[in-house]
Design an enzyme around this catalytic site. Structure first.
Site, short mmCIF file in Angstrom:
data_model
loop_
_atom_site.label_atom_id
_atom_site.label_comp_id
_atom_site.label_asym_id
_atom_site.label_seq_id
_atom_site.Cartn_x
_atom_site.Cartn_y
_atom_site.Cartn_z
CG ASN A 3 88.96 17.77 -4.32
OD1 ASN A 3 89.01 17.46 -5.50
ND2 ASN A 3 89.44 17.00 -3.35
CD1 TRP A 44 95.05 17.56 -12.45
CD2 TRP A 44 93.02 16.63 -12.59
NE1 TRP A 44 95.10 16.54 -13.37
CE2 TRP A 44 93.87 15.97 -13.48
CE3 TRP A 44 91.69 16.23 -12.51
CZ2 TRP A 44 93.44 14.91 -14.28
CZ3 TRP A 44 91.25 15.17 -13.30
CH2 TRP A 44 92.13 14.53 -14.18
CE LYS A 78 102.58 11.11 -4.70
NZ LYS A 78 103.43 10.27 -5.51
CE LYS A 82 106.56 6.25 -11.38
NZ LYS A 82 105.34 5.64 -11.44
CD GLU A 124 103.10 8.46 -13.46
OE1 GLU A 124 102.53 9.22 -12.66
OE2 GLU A 124 103.87 7.54 -13.12
CG HIS A 155 100.67 -14.00 -29.17
ND1 HIS A 155 100.44 -15.17 -29.87
CD2 HIS A 155 101.53 -14.33 -28.16
CE1 HIS A 155 101.11 -16.17 -29.30
NE2 HIS A 155 101.78 -15.69 -28.27
C1 AGP Z 1 101.97 6.94 -10.12
O1 AGP Z 1 103.19 7.48 -10.41
C2 AGP Z 1 100.85 7.84 -10.27
N1 AGP Z 1 100.97 8.98 -9.47
C3 AGP Z 1 99.50 7.17 -10.15
O2 AGP Z 1 99.43 6.12 -11.06
C4 AGP Z 1 99.18 6.62 -8.76
O3 AGP Z 1 99.91 5.48 -8.51
C5 AGP Z 1 97.69 6.27 -8.71
O4 AGP Z 1 96.97 7.45 -8.93
C6 AGP Z 1 97.31 5.65 -7.37
O5 AGP Z 1 97.54 6.58 -6.35
P1 AGP Z 1 97.50 6.07 -4.84
O6 AGP Z 1 98.62 5.10 -4.65
O7 AGP Z 1 97.68 7.33 -4.03
O8 AGP Z 1 96.16 5.44 -4.61
#
Ligand code: AGP
Length: 606
Positions: A98, A74, A601, A482, A485, A501
């Site tokens: 990473n 990533w 993720k 959502k 994203e 406002h």
């Molecule tokens: C949500 O759809 C995203 N993937 C992202 O906002 C996620 O909730 C956030 O990165 C937190 O991840 P976590 O719950 O694994 O800490």
């Protein structure tokens, strides 16, 4: 956040590395690469894009190496392309990483002055070059330690050495890394998910740890170079179904799993026979807790927002919420009677983990609500409350959000009862109502076809607003997230009363606006805010709940009703249509629903 894997074996490792990288692809899908040994030299293969593409390239090569490393990327430093893909190799070492090396620019300059040339734009290549430099002067372990000492930032590393072809060296600071134990083979990976198909025996590295992995031996050293032992954990046998089944995407499958995952979560915490909540061995005297501070990122932060509404509604405790990346750098007032609650699906989100570490350093009470019970956040918290929803593969969180909300609601109920903030009668009635939720979720899934019909309007919109009041406000935030994203549409969640406002200026003819107006105490007010945007030309999708009396919905473009339940539980039902709206809008655009662009993720870098 990337995914790394390493395997030392007595048989060729290519296919296992490729299948592990496919499992790790939820961590990053900008590029992929592997390195192994062929004819006594480091053989590196990498490409931009998906693991499937790498697999095709490798199938045309004879990579028979019995020791190898792999990476899915990533991109943080350097654009997604083949040159910046990992591994980054010199003649003697090959590195997959990473994390983020924050002082890479300075180190690069120093090494360039020594005549080293850099091929990529990445921060990682600095590690390769620094190690190559140190190996000229020091034995392997010392060379590794000297290199790590110079690095600022976070890393999980897997490293190959041309002069030690039976070995993979791993190191961790800030990013997760685990060792897996096999029969005449051993593994290194970013998380148990990648290792689970090859072993159920693993050890997690802690910050500062280094490991030397060979096919029949694994050694661990702490940051001072002292040999240490690591606990070997046995992974839980719950073989989560990593297949989509009859669904086109993991996200759709996970949306339709919510009635059953909600049921299994409720069954874990709610006594089926008696209307009672069982949270065993809660380590603290609840009466002594003066304040609760909830911390998370993204969707998990929206679960924190929901928790605040429920805890304020049900208990007399003072509640604050913080976005983790802000909490970790602001001036916090730590008080021994505070309880810090961390919400995270992956349990590896760097900012949330660092916020936890900060609270621990200040000797605070720490509780985490997680999905991955073997994660860093879970392992480093005083107490954990799992959400029991099984692995979530789709990058956009769905069933984990419902699970997080369920656990915070159940915790709020328990706290309010133990602190006598609600009566036994009310407590038992609310539990009775909660037990009916899985069925109501199931029925609410039936709105999918209505949502599918209108999704294209949101898919092709230049922007959109999601409005709600009270309990519905955090859900409006989640709905907007959502759509952002998955469909890359600029959408905002907003308290409905706040529109006049400023944001009302955004409203023009045809702009699609979602108004969440459940029949709760905020209902009337929300409808008048709805009329404000309608009068400016908005195309309103009104989402409310079934009720015997008709809703006054003049000029409303589309109305959808979710099932009827208590005000406190309506947020669960309002969430489903918004998840489906984003999914079908993205489908309408032909976007990759499980792997949206630029996301991953679990965010293991800050
Ligand atoms: C949500 O759809 C995203 N993937 C992202 O906002 C996620 O909730 C956030 O990165 C937190 O991840 P976590 O719950 O694994 O800490």
């Amino acid at each position: 956040m990337c995914g790394i894997i390493g395997i030392t074996s007595e048989k060729p490792v290519l296919s296992n590395i490729i299948s592990s990288l496919k499992k790790l692809e939820y961590r990053g899908y900008d590029s992929a690469g592997i390195a192994t040994f062929s004819d006594n030299f480091i053989d590196e293969v990498k490409c931009e894009g998906r693991v499937a593409k790498l697999e095709k390239i490798c199938s045309k090569k004879s990579l028979k190496g019995i020791v190898g490393i792999g990476h899915v990327r990533w991109a943080t430093h350097g654009i997604p392309n083949e040159t910046n893909a990992h591994p980054h190799s010199s003649e003697n070492v090959s590195v997959v990483h990473n994390g983020i090396i924050e002082n890479s620019t300075i180190l690069k300059k120093v090494l360039e002055k020594k005549g080293y040339k850099f091929k990529s734009q990445t921060d990682t290549e600095v590690i390769t070059v620094l190690l190559t430099e140190n190996l000229k002067k020091h034995k392997l372990l010392i060379a590794v330690q000297k290199t790590l000492e110079k690095l600022h930032g976070s890393y999980a590393l897997a490293i190959l050495f041309k002069n030690n072809q039976d070995l993979i060296v791993g190191a961790r600071r800030g990013s997760p890394l685990a060792v897996g134990y096999g029969h005449h083979e051993n593994f290194l990976g970013s998380d148990s998910y990648a290792l689970k198909s090859m072993t159920n025996k693993i050890s997690y590295l802690d910050d500062g740890d280094i490991c030397m992995v060979k096919k029949d031996q694994v050694e661990f050293y702490n940051s001072k170079g002292k040999k240490i032992n690591k606990k070997i954990l046995t992974l839980s046998e719950n073989i989560d179904d990593y297949e989509k089944g009859d669904f086109q995407t993991f996200m759709q499958k996970e949306i339709f799993e919510q009635p059953s995952t909600a049921k299994s979560c409720i069954n874990e915490y709610v006594d089926n026979l008696r209307d009672e909540i069982n949270i065993y061995n809660f380590p603290w005297e609840l009466k002594s807790i003066e304040s609760i501070i909830l911390i998370g990122c993204g969707t998990a932060y929206h679960a924190c927002m929901m928790a605040k509404y429920w805890l304020e509604e049900l208990t007399s405790i003072n509640v604050t919420i913080d976005i983790a990346s802000e909490f970790r750098y602001k001036k916090n007032k730590f008080n021994k009677n505070n309880l810090y609650i961390f919400i995270s699906q992956s349990g590896e989100t760097a900012d949330t983990f660092a916020a936890l570490e900060l609270c621990k350093k200040n000797k605070m009470k720490t509780l985490s609500i997680v999905n991955a019970v073997e994660s860093s956040i879970a392992r480093n918290s005083d107490f954990i409350l799992p959400i029991h929803c099984g692995s979530e593969i789709g990058v956009a969180s769905t069933k984990a959000f419902i699970g997080q909300m369920l656990v915070v609601y159940i915790l709020a109920l328990k706290i309010s009862y133990l602190r006598k903030d609600i009566s036994k009668k009310d407590y038992e009635l609310k539990i009775k109502t909660l037990k009916k939720l899985p069925n109501l979720l199931k029925n609410t899934l039936n709105v999918e076809s209505e949502i599918e019909e209108i999704a294209s309007v949101f898919a092709n919109a230049k922007g959109s607003m999601f409005l709600g009041r009270g309990f519905a406000y955090p859900i409006a935030m989640e709905g907007a997230l959502k759509l952002k994203e998955l469909c890359y549409v600029h959408a905002e969640g907003y308290p409905a009363g706040e529109m006049k406002h400023g944001p009302l200026a955004l409203i023009e003819d045809g702009i699609p606006v979602v108004v969440l107006a459940p029949r709760d105490k905020y209902y009337e007010k929300t409808l008048s805010n709805m009329q404000e945007v309608i009068s400016r030309g908005a195309k309103v999708l009104l989402i409310s709940n079934k009720s015997k009396d008709e809703i006054s919905s003049e000029n409303v473009w589309k109305k959808i009703d979710v099932e009827k339940t208590s005000d406190e539980l309506l947020p669960f039902l309002l969430t489903l249509p918004l998840q489906m709206l984003a999914l079908h809008a993205a489908k309408n655009k032909g976007y990759d629903i499980d792997k949206p662009r630029n996301l991953a993720k679990s965010v293991t870098v800050e």
